[in-house]
Design an enzyme around this catalytic site. Structure first.
Site, PDB file in Angstrom:
ATOM      1  N   ALA A  73     -79.976  -3.365  10.367  1.00 36.82           N
ATOM      2  CA  ALA A  73     -78.734  -2.672  10.024  1.00 36.82           C
ATOM      3  C   ALA A  73     -78.831  -2.076   8.634  1.00 36.82           C
ATOM      4  CB  ALA A  73     -77.563  -3.642  10.118  1.00 36.82           C
ATOM      5  N   ASN A  74     -77.756  -1.472   8.171  1.00 31.95           N
ATOM      6  CA  ASN A  74     -77.715  -0.994   6.788  1.00 31.95           C
ATOM      7  C   ASN A  74     -76.298  -1.171   6.243  1.00 31.95           C
ATOM      8  OD1 ASN A  74     -76.137   1.604   7.039  1.00 31.95           O
ATOM      9  ND2 ASN A  74     -77.799   2.032   8.489  1.00 31.95           N
ATOM     10  N   ARG A  75     -76.106  -0.834   4.977  1.00 33.27           N
ATOM     11  CA  ARG A  75     -74.859  -1.176   4.290  1.00 33.27           C
ATOM     12  C   ARG A  75     -73.753  -0.142   4.411  1.00 33.27           C
ATOM     13  NH1 ARG A  75     -75.871  -5.633   1.247  1.00 33.27           N
ATOM     14  NH2 ARG A  75     -77.974  -5.897   0.402  1.00 33.27           N
ATOM     15  N   SER A  76     -73.883   0.859   5.274  1.00 31.51           N
ATOM     16  CA  SER A  76     -72.808   1.855   5.378  1.00 31.51           C
ATOM     17  C   SER A  76     -71.513   1.210   5.871  1.00 31.51           C
ATOM     18  CB  SER A  76     -73.228   2.957   6.358  1.00 31.51           C
ATOM     19  OG  SER A  76     -72.122   3.784   6.632  1.00 31.51           O
ATOM     20  N   ALA A 121     -74.959   6.730   8.738  1.00 28.73           N
ATOM     21  CA  ALA A 121     -76.212   6.245   8.163  1.00 28.73           C
ATOM     22  C   ALA A 121     -77.049   5.715   9.328  1.00 28.73           C
ATOM     23  CB  ALA A 121     -75.938   5.160   7.136  1.00 28.73           C
TER      24      ALA A 121
END
Ligand code: CTP
Ligand code: CA
Length: 227
Positions: A33-36, A99
């Protein structure tokens, strides 16, 4: 209510927005995952709806509420996002604020990966489809205005210019997402608009104010009317 063009510059227009991160499965309980947070993309969808547009928001997993007056399609992975975007076309304006994870695990495990004598697993990654580029480069049914974002931690304008050319979109909204900027998950955003015409730097604003200013700008480009 009387909807003057100034109030509803996108009345009758179809707008597609992607937002949030994507989650790429590793096994049934784990993801890449990512932090968006999805805040900027969701604010853009809300601003487009407020401007009178018929809005489809294709969103990865987020913890913020759905914007009012918008059709929301919830997806998890980049490949699901691509399919939902294709479903949502045609559109007059497409804004790619998500993102999207650049990579996914080549083959996700059907069962939870267990610790064992073999040591930590090696995850083999493959590149995800570029959703923005695939829409911007369509031979048929390309939205008349295609907008990308460039999240950068360094050389923001230079990288944004390269992305504009590489992806074939009309505009890039460039922003600094370095940890010092506080943009990721924060309230405010500092963006620059990069197009063939040049670069325009905007002061730091709330993500809602950025969204409204962007929508006004896109409406002007799309309709030629002052927004
Ligand atoms: N994007 C997309 N699909 C992808 C990757 C990116 O649609 N698989 C879109 C994003 O939504 C954004 C733009 O492309 O509008 C630029 O994303 P960014 O991550 O900044 O660019 P990349 O091409 O992935 O390059 P890199 O991450 O290496 O800087
Ligand atoms: Ca990327």
């Amino acid at each position: 209510a009387l909807a003057r063009r100034g109030d509803q510059p996108l009345k009758g227009r179809r707008v597609l927005v992607t937002s949030g991160p994507t989650h790429e499965p590793i096994d049934p309980v784990r993801v890449l995952a990512n932090r968006s947070s999805g805040r900027q993309g969701h604010a853009i969808a809300a601003a487009a709806a407020a401007a009178g547009a018929d809005v489809t928001l294709v969103s990865g997993p987020v913890s913020i509420p759905d914007p009012a007056g918008v059709r929301v399609v919830a997806v998890e992975s980049a490949r699901e996002m691509l399919a939902a975007v294709e479903q949502a076309l045609p559109a007059d304006l497409a804004i790619f604020a998500a993102a999207v994870a650049d990579w996914r695990v080549e083959t996700d495990s059907a069962q939870k990966i267990k610790k064992g004598a073999g040591g930590p697993p090696t995850l083999r990654l493959v590149e995800n489809p570029d959703i923005l580029a695939s829409v911007a480069r369509r031979a048929e049914g390309r939205p008349p205005l295609v907008v990308g974002f460039a999240a950068e931690t360094q050389n923001v304008i230079e990288n944004a210019r390269a992305k504009l050319a590489r992806k074939g979109c009309d505009l890039i909204v460039a922003n600094d997402v370095s940890p010092e900027s506080g943009v990721m998950g924060g309230d405010r955003n500092t963006v620059a608009l990069v197009s063939a015409e040049g670069v325009e730097r905007w002061d730091a604003m709330t993500k809602e104010a950025v969204a409204q200013a962007l929508i006004a700008r896109f409406a002007t480009r799309l309709t030629g009317a002052s927004a």
